[in-house]
Structures are given as structure tokens and as C-alpha cells.
Design a protein around this motif. Structure first.
Motif, PDB file in Angstrom:
ATOM      1  N   LEU A  97       6.996  -4.138  -9.022  1.00  0.00           N
ATOM      2  CA  LEU A  97       5.909  -4.664  -8.197  1.00  0.00           C
ATOM      3  C   LEU A  97       4.898  -3.572  -7.863  1.00  0.00           C
ATOM      4  O   LEU A  97       3.685  -3.784  -7.971  1.00  0.00           O
ATOM      5  N   SER A  98       5.383  -2.406  -7.465  1.00  0.00           N
ATOM      6  CA  SER A  98       4.458  -1.344  -7.064  1.00  0.00           C
ATOM      7  C   SER A  98       3.697  -0.767  -8.253  1.00  0.00           C
ATOM      8  O   SER A  98       2.653  -0.133  -8.070  1.00  0.00           O
ATOM      9  N   SER A  99       4.205  -0.969  -9.468  1.00  0.00           N
ATOM     10  CA  SER A  99       3.505  -0.486 -10.660  1.00  0.00           C
ATOM     11  C   SER A  99       2.279  -1.326 -10.989  1.00  0.00           C
ATOM     12  O   SER A  99       1.479  -0.939 -11.843  1.00  0.00           O
ATOM     13  N   SER A 100       2.142  -2.469 -10.338  1.00  0.00           N
ATOM     14  CA  SER A 100       0.971  -3.317 -10.505  1.00  0.00           C
ATOM     15  C   SER A 100       0.174  -3.314  -9.201  1.00  0.00           C
ATOM     16  O   SER A 100       0.612  -3.872  -8.192  1.00  0.00           O
ATOM     17  N   LYS A 101      -0.991  -2.679  -9.208  1.00  0.00           N
ATOM     18  CA  LYS A 101      -1.820  -2.673  -8.004  1.00  0.00           C
ATOM     19  C   LYS A 101      -2.260  -4.085  -7.634  1.00  0.00           C
ATOM     20  O   LYS A 101      -2.419  -4.415  -6.454  1.00  0.00           O
ATOM     21  N   GLN A 102      -2.423  -4.919  -8.636  1.00  0.00           N
ATOM     22  CA  GLN A 102      -2.812  -6.305  -8.378  1.00  0.00           C
ATOM     23  C   GLN A 102      -1.722  -7.029  -7.591  1.00  0.00           C
ATOM     24  O   GLN A 102      -1.992  -7.648  -6.549  1.00  0.00           O
ATOM     25  N   ARG A 103      -0.483  -6.954  -8.043  1.00  0.00           N
ATOM     26  CA  ARG A 103       0.623  -7.636  -7.367  1.00  0.00           C
ATOM     27  C   ARG A 103       0.926  -7.008  -6.008  1.00  0.00           C
ATOM     28  O   ARG A 103       1.166  -7.719  -5.021  1.00  0.00           O
ATOM     29  N   SER A 104       0.913  -5.672  -5.946  1.00  0.00           N
ATOM     30  CA  SER A 104       1.242  -5.028  -4.673  1.00  0.00           C
ATOM     31  C   SER A 104       0.157  -5.271  -3.630  1.00  0.00           C
ATOM     32  O   SER A 104       0.459  -5.429  -2.439  1.00  0.00           O
ATOM     33  N   ASN A 105      -1.108  -5.343  -4.051  1.00  0.00           N
ATOM     34  CA  ASN A 105      -2.174  -5.685  -3.106  1.00  0.00           C
ATOM     35  C   ASN A 105      -1.957  -7.079  -2.520  1.00  0.00           C
ATOM     36  O   ASN A 105      -2.181  -7.313  -1.326  1.00  0.00           O
ATOM     37  N   GLU A 106      -1.517  -8.009  -3.364  1.00  0.00           N
ATOM     38  CA  GLU A 106      -1.264  -9.370  -2.888  1.00  0.00           C
ATOM     39  C   GLU A 106      -0.147  -9.378  -1.840  1.00  0.00           C
ATOM     40  O   GLU A 106      -0.246 -10.062  -0.819  1.00  0.00           O
ATOM     41  N   MET A 108       0.862  -6.792   0.055  1.00  0.00           N
ATOM     42  CA  MET A 108       0.431  -6.101   1.270  1.00  0.00           C
ATOM     43  C   MET A 108      -0.513  -6.967   2.101  1.00  0.00           C
ATOM     44  O   MET A 108      -0.451  -6.971   3.338  1.00  0.00           O
ATOM     45  N   ALA A 109      -1.366  -7.715   1.430  1.00  0.00           N
ATOM     46  CA  ALA A 109      -2.296  -8.585   2.149  1.00  0.00           C
ATOM     47  C   ALA A 109      -1.543  -9.642   2.964  1.00  0.00           C
ATOM     48  O   ALA A 109      -1.972 -10.022   4.063  1.00  0.00           O
ATOM     49  N   LYS A 110      -0.406 -10.099   2.458  1.00  0.00           N
ATOM     50  CA  LYS A 110       0.374 -11.125   3.156  1.00  0.00           C
ATOM     51  C   LYS A 110       0.872 -10.652   4.524  1.00  0.00           C
ATOM     52  O   LYS A 110       1.052 -11.461   5.437  1.00  0.00           O
ATOM     53  N   VAL A 111       1.128  -9.343   4.648  1.00  0.00           N
ATOM     54  CA  VAL A 111       1.652  -8.831   5.920  1.00  0.00           C
ATOM     55  C   VAL A 111       0.563  -8.135   6.742  1.00  0.00           C
ATOM     56  O   VAL A 111       0.862  -7.450   7.718  1.00  0.00           O
ATOM     57  N   GLY A 112      -0.684  -8.294   6.328  1.00  0.00           N
ATOM     58  CA  GLY A 112      -1.788  -7.795   7.139  1.00  0.00           C
ATOM     59  C   GLY A 112      -2.137  -6.338   6.961  1.00  0.00           C
ATOM     60  O   GLY A 112      -2.779  -5.742   7.845  1.00  0.00           O
ATOM     61  N   VAL A 113      -1.746  -5.734   5.844  1.00  0.00           N
ATOM     62  CA  VAL A 113      -2.110  -4.341   5.587  1.00  0.00           C
ATOM     63  C   VAL A 113      -3.609  -4.271   5.273  1.00  0.00           C
ATOM     64  O   VAL A 113      -4.113  -5.044   4.449  1.00  0.00           O
ATOM     65  N   PRO A 114      -4.363  -3.356   5.902  1.00  0.00           N
ATOM     66  CA  PRO A 114      -5.802  -3.261   5.634  1.00  0.00           C
ATOM     67  C   PRO A 114      -6.070  -2.614   4.269  1.00  0.00           C
ATOM     68  O   PRO A 114      -5.664  -1.478   4.019  1.00  0.00           O
ATOM     69  N   LEU A 115      -6.725  -3.346   3.398  1.00  0.00           N
ATOM     70  CA  LEU A 115      -7.023  -2.883   2.050  1.00  0.00           C
ATOM     71  C   LEU A 115      -8.527  -2.674   1.886  1.00  0.00           C
ATOM     72  O   LEU A 115      -9.326  -3.251   2.636  1.00  0.00           O
ATOM     73  N   PRO A 116      -8.943  -1.872   0.905  1.00  0.00           N
ATOM     74  CA  PRO A 116     -10.378  -1.783   0.620  1.00  0.00           C
ATOM     75  C   PRO A 116     -10.936  -3.165   0.272  1.00  0.00           C
ATOM     76  O   PRO A 116     -10.259  -3.973  -0.373  1.00  0.00           O
ATOM     77  N   GLN A 117     -12.150  -3.433   0.692  1.00  0.00           N
ATOM     78  CA  GLN A 117     -12.763  -4.736   0.451  1.00  0.00           C
ATOM     79  C   GLN A 117     -13.022  -4.925  -1.044  1.00  0.00           C
ATOM     80  O   GLN A 117     -13.458  -3.991  -1.732  1.00  0.00           O
ATOM     81  N   PRO A 118     -12.769  -6.103  -1.591  1.00  0.00           N
ATOM     82  CA  PRO A 118     -12.983  -6.311  -3.022  1.00  0.00           C
ATOM     83  C   PRO A 118     -14.464  -6.430  -3.379  1.00  0.00           C
ATOM     84  O   PRO A 118     -15.289  -6.831  -2.537  1.00  0.00           O
ATOM     85  N   TYR A 119     -14.780  -6.105  -4.627  1.00  0.00           N
ATOM     86  CA  TYR A 119     -16.121  -6.314  -5.176  1.00  0.00           C
ATOM     87  C   TYR A 119     -16.247  -7.786  -5.582  1.00  0.00           C
ATOM     88  O   TYR A 119     -15.287  -8.371  -6.054  1.00  0.00           O
ATOM     89  N   PRO A 120     -17.407  -8.432  -5.356  1.00  0.00           N
ATOM     90  CA  PRO A 120     -18.710  -7.871  -4.980  1.00  0.00           C
ATOM     91  C   PRO A 120     -19.013  -7.893  -3.487  1.00  0.00           C
ATOM     92  O   PRO A 120     -20.097  -7.484  -3.080  1.00  0.00           O
ATOM     93  N   ALA A 121     -18.082  -8.371  -2.662  1.00  0.00           N
ATOM     94  CA  ALA A 121     -18.367  -8.485  -1.232  1.00  0.00           C
ATOM     95  C   ALA A 121     -18.677  -7.139  -0.591  1.00  0.00           C
ATOM     96  O   ALA A 121     -19.415  -7.066   0.397  1.00  0.00           O
ATOM     97  N   CYS A 122     -18.127  -6.055  -1.163  1.00  0.00           N
ATOM     98  CA  CYS A 122     -18.255  -4.743  -0.529  1.00  0.00           C
ATOM     99  C   CYS A 122     -19.559  -4.034  -0.819  1.00  0.00           C
ATOM    100  O   CYS A 122     -19.953  -3.115  -0.102  1.00  0.00           O
ATOM    101  N   GLY A 123     -20.251  -4.409  -1.897  1.00  0.00           N
ATOM    102  CA  GLY A 123     -21.434  -3.658  -2.298  1.00  0.00           C
ATOM    103  C   GLY A 123     -21.048  -2.339  -2.960  1.00  0.00           C
ATOM    104  O   GLY A 123     -19.869  -2.039  -3.131  1.00  0.00           O
ATOM    105  N   PHE A 124     -22.037  -1.529  -3.315  1.00  0.00           N
ATOM    106  CA  PHE A 124     -21.782  -0.245  -3.992  1.00  0.00           C
ATOM    107  C   PHE A 124     -21.811   0.898  -2.973  1.00  0.00           C
ATOM    108  O   PHE A 124     -22.448   0.783  -1.926  1.00  0.00           O
TER     109      PHE A 124
END
Length: 265
Positions: A97-106, A108-124
């Protein structure tokens, strides 16, 4: 203590095991693996090609820890772990699971861990990185739409899936946890000093790396993530403390290098 792998992680595991009073044996397929010089004994063995030989050595060990990231070797060790003399200090399911940033982000998001905002909502600026690589491999800082195709090509060349999220500037920090499959506890926050060319060049362990409230929150983030995925082994979590507070970048369910020795020192 049986330690499989004699490179950077193996040096860490061997050093710490000896400091804890364990007799150590290092298994590695290379005669010149550096951790062998620190161990009480060592054995030349390729665990993928010679699993029976490895199992015979590890049957006499009070505990076994893999100190490598060769997936074939990890899966073979997991297959033969019932024959070890003590617990296998590794969780293959959590590692996957941790070898996939995509899966681990999902997760972590379930338990409320603050993650960097995804593109394009975040801007450059944004970071484009491969989901399944470690360190800075395939990572690009992107400052405009015109730069995105080249960044995506770097990821595609690795046959990986891109993660696109805000570029967070600030202090790089990490924390470790150990879980038993049901509960977990967090340890000490450290600062990771990065070099543009070398990636991680130094780990600092000192008071007040984070303000007390953020330090407590960071410990809760890794503990809650570990318990959510049923971690039975070791894991670390890396984050950036930027202008908006902590943003967690990734988790890695394996023995970290440099950090535990810095904490001990």
C-alpha cells in the motif's frame, strides 16, 4: 537478530541491533555488502534463488528484519517466514500500500491526514511525481501548463501513474511508528535536511522541530494511519511544514535509514 540486506538500511539495522544488545547475522548476496563488517556474523545468500539456505540461517534468529527494498526478496521472505525462529518485523501488505502514493493518499485522506491540494485546484507551482517510486526519482517541479507534458513523460517512461499536487515549501519532517496489527504508537519527530542533488543528506533530532500542538498532531496522523491499515511492523511518514501548516507527502512501511540512528544519538 537476522538482518536481510547489507546496504544502507542494513547498516542502520545492524548498528541499532548491536546497540540494543542483540547478536547479529547479516544475509546478503554480495560479499562486499558494508553491513557485514558491523555484524557478528554474515552469510552470502540470495534469498530469491536460495530460500532454503536463508530459512536455515533465520530459523535460529530471535527476530528477522528485512533491510532492503527488492520486492522479489521481500515476497520470498514473507512466504518462508513461518520457519523463522522469531517474528518477521515486516508487513508486506502495508508495504504494498505504501509503495503506491495513489493508494496511500486515499487511505490517509480517510482518517483526515492533511495532504497537499491536488491539481488543478491548487494552481501553480505543482509537483508531478510517479505513484510508485521513492525519493526524487521521476519528480518534476512544474510552473505552468506548458511544462506539464514533459513532467508526465518522465513518469510515463517509468511505466508509472502520475500524482499531481501543490508544491509545498517549508521544513521537511518525518516520524516513525510501530504497529501490532491493531494498535500503533508514534515516536520522535525529526527534521530531514535535503540536498538538491543528493536528496536526503542529514537527519536532525532536537527539541522543538515542530511547535507542540503540531508535533502532537503529526504523531496522531501516523498512529491513526497505521491503525487504519492494520500495520504490523514499521512505518514512517514524511511531511512538509509550510505556511499553511503540515502537509503529509507519503508513508513508507519499512525500516527507515538515518532516522533511527539520529534519534538514538
Amino acid at each position: 537478530m537476522g538482518i536481510v540486506g547489507g546496504a544502507l538500511q542494513g547498516i542502520e539495522a545492524t548498528y541499532l541491533s548491536r546497540k540494543a544488545g542483540f547478536e547479529t547475522v547479516v544475509l546478503d548476496r554480495r560479499e562486499d555488502a558494508p553491513a557485514r563488517a558491523l555484524a557478528d556474523s554474515s552469510v552470502t545468500v540470495d534469498v530469491v534463488k536460495e530460500p532454503d539456505k536463508a530459512a536455515k540461517v533465520l530459523a535460529d534468529c530471535d527476530a528477522v528484519i528485512p533491510a532492503l527494498e527488492n520486492y522479489d526478496a521481500l515476497t520470498e521472505l514473507d512466504r518462508i517466514k513461518a520457519g523463522f525462529g522469531g517474528p518477521f518485523l515486516f508487513d508486506l501488505q502495508a508495504y504494498d500500500l505504501s509503495s503506491s502514493k495513489q493508494r496511500s493518499n486515499e487511505e490517509m485522506a480517510k482518517v483526515g491526514v492533511p495532504l497537499p491540494q491536488p491539481y488543478p485546484a491548487c494552481g501553480f507551482p505543482i509537483i508531478v511525481k510517479p505513484s510508485g517510486q521513492s525519493g526524487s526519482v521521476g519528480v518534476s517541479e512544474v510552473n505552468s501548463e506548458a511544462e506539464i507534458p514533459a513532467a508526465l513523460k518522465k513518469v510515463a517512461d517509468l511505466h508509472d501513474v502520475p500524482i499531481m499536487q501543490e508544491f509545498v515549501r517549508g521544513k521537511s519532517v518525518s516520524i516513525e511508528t510501530i504497529g501490532n496489527g491493531r494498535t500503533a504508537r508514534s515516536y520522535v519527530t525529526t527534521e530531514v535536511v535535503l540536498d538538491y542533488n543528493y536528496d536526503c543528506k542529514q537527519v536532525l533530532c532536537e527539541p522543538n522541530i515542530l511547535p507542540p500542538a503540531e508535533d502532537e498532531a503529526f504523531g496522531n496522523y501516523i498512529k491513526e494511519t497505521a491503525e487504519a491499515i492494520g500495520l504490523c511492523g514499521l512505518m514512517d511518514m514524511e511531511a512538509i511544514r509550510g505556511a499553511k501548516g503540515l502537509r503529509v507527502l507519503e508513508i513508507d512501511a519499512r525500516i527507515p535509514s538515518q532516522t533511527p540512528a539520529a534519534i538514538l544519538a
